[in-house]
Motif scaffolding. Structure first.
Motif, PDB file in Angstrom:
ATOM      1  N   GLU A  32       0.829  -1.210   0.000  1.00 54.80           N
ATOM      2  CA  GLU A  32       0.000   0.000   0.000  1.00 54.80           C
ATOM      3  C   GLU A  32       0.861   1.256   0.000  1.00 54.80           C
ATOM      4  O   GLU A  32       0.572   2.223  -0.711  1.00 54.80           O
ATOM      5  CB  GLU A  32      -0.931  -0.008   1.218  1.00 54.80           C
ATOM      6  N   VAL A  33       1.928   1.259   0.794  1.00 54.74           N
ATOM      7  CA  VAL A  33       2.823   2.420   0.852  1.00 54.74           C
ATOM      8  C   VAL A  33       3.541   2.600  -0.484  1.00 54.74           C
ATOM      9  O   VAL A  33       3.713   3.726  -0.967  1.00 54.74           O
ATOM     10  CB  VAL A  33       3.827   2.282   2.015  1.00 54.74           C
ATOM     11  N   PHE A  34       3.951   1.493  -1.111  1.00 52.50           N
ATOM     12  CA  PHE A  34       4.636   1.589  -2.399  1.00 52.50           C
ATOM     13  C   PHE A  34       3.745   2.243  -3.458  1.00 52.50           C
ATOM     14  O   PHE A  34       4.233   2.951  -4.333  1.00 52.50           O
ATOM     15  CB  PHE A  34       5.086   0.207  -2.890  1.00 52.50           C
ATOM     16  N   VAL A  35       2.429   1.979  -3.400  1.00 54.61           N
ATOM     17  CA  VAL A  35       1.513   2.579  -4.373  1.00 54.61           C
ATOM     18  C   VAL A  35       1.534   4.104  -4.249  1.00 54.61           C
ATOM     19  O   VAL A  35       1.585   4.821  -5.246  1.00 54.61           O
ATOM     20  CB  VAL A  35       0.070   2.059  -4.185  1.00 54.61           C
ATOM     21  N   THR A  36       1.505   4.595  -3.024  1.00 49.99           N
ATOM     22  CA  THR A  36       1.404   6.042  -2.832  1.00 49.99           C
ATOM     23  C   THR A  36       2.754   6.741  -2.811  1.00 49.99           C
ATOM     24  O   THR A  36       2.856   7.886  -3.237  1.00 49.99           O
ATOM     25  CB  THR A  36       0.661   6.360  -1.515  1.00 49.99           C
ATOM     26  N   SER A  37       3.795   6.059  -2.330  1.00 47.04           N
ATOM     27  CA  SER A  37       5.079   6.730  -2.117  1.00 47.04           C
ATOM     28  C   SER A  37       6.249   6.112  -2.869  1.00 47.04           C
ATOM     29  O   SER A  37       7.379   6.590  -2.735  1.00 47.04           O
ATOM     30  CB  SER A  37       5.415   6.722  -0.617  1.00 47.04           C
ATOM     31  N   GLY A  38       6.007   5.031  -3.616  1.00 49.15           N
ATOM     32  CA  GLY A  38       7.085   4.384  -4.350  1.00 49.15           C
ATOM     33  C   GLY A  38       7.904   3.468  -3.454  1.00 49.15           C
ATOM     34  O   GLY A  38       7.746   3.470  -2.223  1.00 49.15           O
ATOM     35  N   VAL A  39       8.791   2.689  -4.056  1.00 53.27           N
ATOM     36  CA  VAL A  39       9.550   1.686  -3.302  1.00 53.27           C
ATOM     37  C   VAL A  39      10.655   2.312  -2.455  1.00 53.27           C
ATOM     38  O   VAL A  39      11.273   1.618  -1.654  1.00 53.27           O
ATOM     39  CB  VAL A  39      10.150   0.597  -4.229  1.00 53.27           C
ATOM     40  N   ASP A  40      10.877   3.605  -2.615  1.00 52.56           N
ATOM     41  CA  ASP A  40      11.879   4.276  -1.787  1.00 52.56           C
ATOM     42  C   ASP A  40      11.273   4.885  -0.531  1.00 52.56           C
ATOM     43  O   ASP A  40      11.944   5.623   0.192  1.00 52.56           O
ATOM     44  CB  ASP A  40      12.586   5.368  -2.603  1.00 52.56           C
ATOM     45  N   ALA A  41      10.001   4.586  -0.264  1.00 59.88           N
ATOM     46  CA  ALA A  41       9.335   5.124   0.924  1.00 59.88           C
ATOM     47  C   ALA A  41      10.126   4.751   2.177  1.00 59.88           C
ATOM     48  O   ALA A  41      10.716   3.674   2.253  1.00 59.88           O
ATOM     49  CB  ALA A  41       7.920   4.568   1.028  1.00 59.88           C
ATOM     50  N   PRO A  42      10.139   5.637   3.181  1.00 56.43           N
ATOM     51  CA  PRO A  42      10.857   5.335   4.425  1.00 56.43           C
ATOM     52  C   PRO A  42      10.306   4.074   5.095  1.00 56.43           C
ATOM     53  O   PRO A  42       9.091   3.862   5.128  1.00 56.43           O
ATOM     54  CB  PRO A  42      10.600   6.567   5.302  1.00 56.43           C
ATOM     55  N   ILE A  43      11.200   3.279   5.629  1.00 52.70           N
ATOM     56  CA  ILE A  43      10.805   2.052   6.325  1.00 52.70           C
ATOM     57  C   ILE A  43       9.889   2.387   7.507  1.00 52.70           C
ATOM     58  O   ILE A  43       8.946   1.659   7.806  1.00 52.70           O
ATOM     59  CB  ILE A  43      12.050   1.264   6.799  1.00 52.70           C
ATOM     60  N   HIS A 112       5.951   0.004  -9.150  1.00 54.81           N
ATOM     61  CA  HIS A 112       6.639   1.233  -9.543  1.00 54.81           C
ATOM     62  C   HIS A 112       8.018   1.300  -8.881  1.00 54.81           C
ATOM     63  O   HIS A 112       8.142   1.183  -7.683  1.00 54.81           O
ATOM     64  CB  HIS A 112       5.797   2.436  -9.104  1.00 54.81           C
ATOM     65  N   GLY A 113       9.036   1.432  -9.687  1.00 50.07           N
ATOM     66  CA  GLY A 113      10.391   1.569  -9.154  1.00 50.07           C
ATOM     67  C   GLY A 113      11.087   0.265  -8.819  1.00 50.07           C
ATOM     68  O   GLY A 113      12.197   0.271  -8.301  1.00 50.07           O
ATOM     69  N   LEU A 114      10.466  -0.858  -9.144  1.00 52.80           N
ATOM     70  CA  LEU A 114      11.066  -2.151  -8.794  1.00 52.80           C
ATOM     71  C   LEU A 114      12.450  -2.317  -9.408  1.00 52.80           C
ATOM     72  O   LEU A 114      13.401  -2.693  -8.732  1.00 52.80           O
ATOM     73  CB  LEU A 114      10.157  -3.296  -9.246  1.00 52.80           C
ATOM     74  N   ALA A 115      12.565  -2.010 -10.685  1.00 47.21           N
ATOM     75  CA  ALA A 115      13.857  -2.189 -11.362  1.00 47.21           C
ATOM     76  C   ALA A 115      14.936  -1.326 -10.712  1.00 47.21           C
ATOM     77  O   ALA A 115      16.077  -1.762 -10.529  1.00 47.21           O
ATOM     78  CB  ALA A 115      13.722  -1.867 -12.849  1.00 47.21           C
ATOM     79  N   ASP A 116      14.568  -0.090 -10.348  1.00 45.64           N
ATOM     80  CA  ASP A 116      15.549   0.786  -9.706  1.00 45.64           C
ATOM     81  C   ASP A 116      15.978   0.224  -8.355  1.00 45.64           C
ATOM     82  O   ASP A 116      17.150   0.262  -7.994  1.00 45.64           O
ATOM     83  CB  ASP A 116      14.965   2.190  -9.507  1.00 45.64           C
ATOM     84  N   ALA A 117      15.006  -0.307  -7.599  1.00 45.15           N
ATOM     85  CA  ALA A 117      15.312  -0.830  -6.266  1.00 45.15           C
ATOM     86  C   ALA A 117      16.231  -2.043  -6.344  1.00 45.15           C
ATOM     87  O   ALA A 117      17.001  -2.294  -5.422  1.00 45.15           O
ATOM     88  CB  ALA A 117      14.030  -1.189  -5.529  1.00 45.15           C
ATOM     89  N   ILE A 171       2.384   2.468 -17.738  1.00 46.62           N
ATOM     90  CA  ILE A 171       3.677   3.139 -17.591  1.00 46.62           C
ATOM     91  C   ILE A 171       3.521   4.623 -17.271  1.00 46.62           C
ATOM     92  O   ILE A 171       4.207   5.153 -16.420  1.00 46.62           O
ATOM     93  CB  ILE A 171       4.542   2.944 -18.855  1.00 46.62           C
ATOM     94  N   GLY A 172       2.616   5.317 -17.911  1.00 51.60           N
ATOM     95  CA  GLY A 172       2.479   6.757 -17.713  1.00 51.60           C
ATOM     96  C   GLY A 172       2.097   7.161 -16.309  1.00 51.60           C
ATOM     97  O   GLY A 172       2.316   8.305 -15.901  1.00 51.60           O
ATOM     98  N   HIS A 173       1.535   6.242 -15.544  1.00 44.92           N
ATOM     99  CA  HIS A 173       1.106   6.553 -14.182  1.00 44.92           C
ATOM    100  C   HIS A 173       2.294   6.873 -13.273  1.00 44.92           C
ATOM    101  O   HIS A 173       2.158   7.597 -12.294  1.00 44.92           O
ATOM    102  CB  HIS A 173       0.310   5.373 -13.608  1.00 44.92           C
ATOM    103  N   ASP A 174       3.465   6.355 -13.626  1.00 43.89           N
ATOM    104  CA  ASP A 174       4.641   6.524 -12.769  1.00 43.89           C
ATOM    105  C   ASP A 174       5.015   7.981 -12.551  1.00 43.89           C
ATOM    106  O   ASP A 174       5.436   8.352 -11.469  1.00 43.89           O
ATOM    107  CB  ASP A 174       5.848   5.788 -13.370  1.00 43.89           C
ATOM    108  N   ASN A 175       4.902   8.805 -13.585  1.00 39.19           N
ATOM    109  CA  ASN A 175       5.373  10.179 -13.438  1.00 39.19           C
ATOM    110  C   ASN A 175       4.309  11.235 -13.722  1.00 39.19           C
ATOM    111  O   ASN A 175       4.638  12.406 -13.859  1.00 39.19           O
ATOM    112  CB  ASN A 175       6.597  10.417 -14.343  1.00 39.19           C
TER     113      ASN A 175
END
Length: 198
Positions: A32-43, A112-117, A171-175
């Motif tokens: 749920e947090v990844f949806v709103t804040s991406g995979v870099d969201a604070p732990i 979103h952001g999985l590849a970067d993570a 894809i367009g939803h990311d940015n």
């Protein structure tokens, strides 16, 4: 002695069950947090959402890549298991397909952001992608076949093409938060319908 052994085993089973529940809670909260804040969201944001301490998260997932990978696998399994269940409970095979695609879109937005993570671990990313295809392509095929046999959709739609097309629409939803891929996915699904079906 036997009674002592069984009593001694019970707390251990209870701890394992608690640990499994905590893990599931963390995975759900992280998704749920990844949806709103991406995979870099604070732990700490994930811990707060899950209602657990940060130590609990790190005990289960020592690195962010471990957590992201586990969330991704958890959602693959949830999406795979939903297909047959929806097919058994929906009003029609097309409704089952539409509901499953809603879940699939949720899943794609979450990753979103999985590849970067996982950029430093290309082997792990490749293994996840292979698992994704192995688990979800047969489910999509089953739903398409059922909808085709019921006369709900035109024949010939390939599961890989459909999933890839939906992925491209997401894809367009990311940015761009103004972009809602669900509207275009709904149009895509409508295009699969046979004439004179609603």
């Amino acid at each position: 002695m036997a009674a002592e052994g069984s009593a001694g085993g019970s707390p251990s089973r209870s701890k394992r069950a608690d640990a499994q529940r905590n893990r599931e809670t963390v995975l759900t909260a992280a998704a749920e947090v990844f949806v709103t804040s991406g995979v870099d969201a604070p732990i700490r944001q994930i811990a707060a959402k899950a209602g657990v301490g940060m130590a609990t998260i790190y005990r289960h997932f020592p690195t962010r890549a471990d957590l992201v990978t586990a969330v991704y696998q958890h959602q693959i399994e949830a999406c795979a298991e939903a297909g047959p269940r929806l097919l058994a409970s929906a009003d029609s095979p097309f409704d089952a397909l539409r509901q499953w695609i809603d879940l699939f879109v949720d899943f794609l937005v979450t990753k979103h952001g999985l590849a970067d993570a996982l950029q430093s671990d290309s082997d792990r990313f490749a293994a996840l992608h292979a698992h994704f295809l192995d688990r979800l392509l047969p489910v999509c095929a089953q739903l398409l076949d059922a909808a085709g046999e019921a006369g709900d959709i035109r024949p010939g739609t390939q599961p890989y093409e459909l999933m890839r097309g939906i992925g491209n629409l997401c894809i367009g939803h990311d940015n761009d938060p103004r972009y809602d891929p669900r509207r275009l996915v709904a149009l895509l699904l409508q295009g699969l319908r046979r004439p004179n079906t609603s």
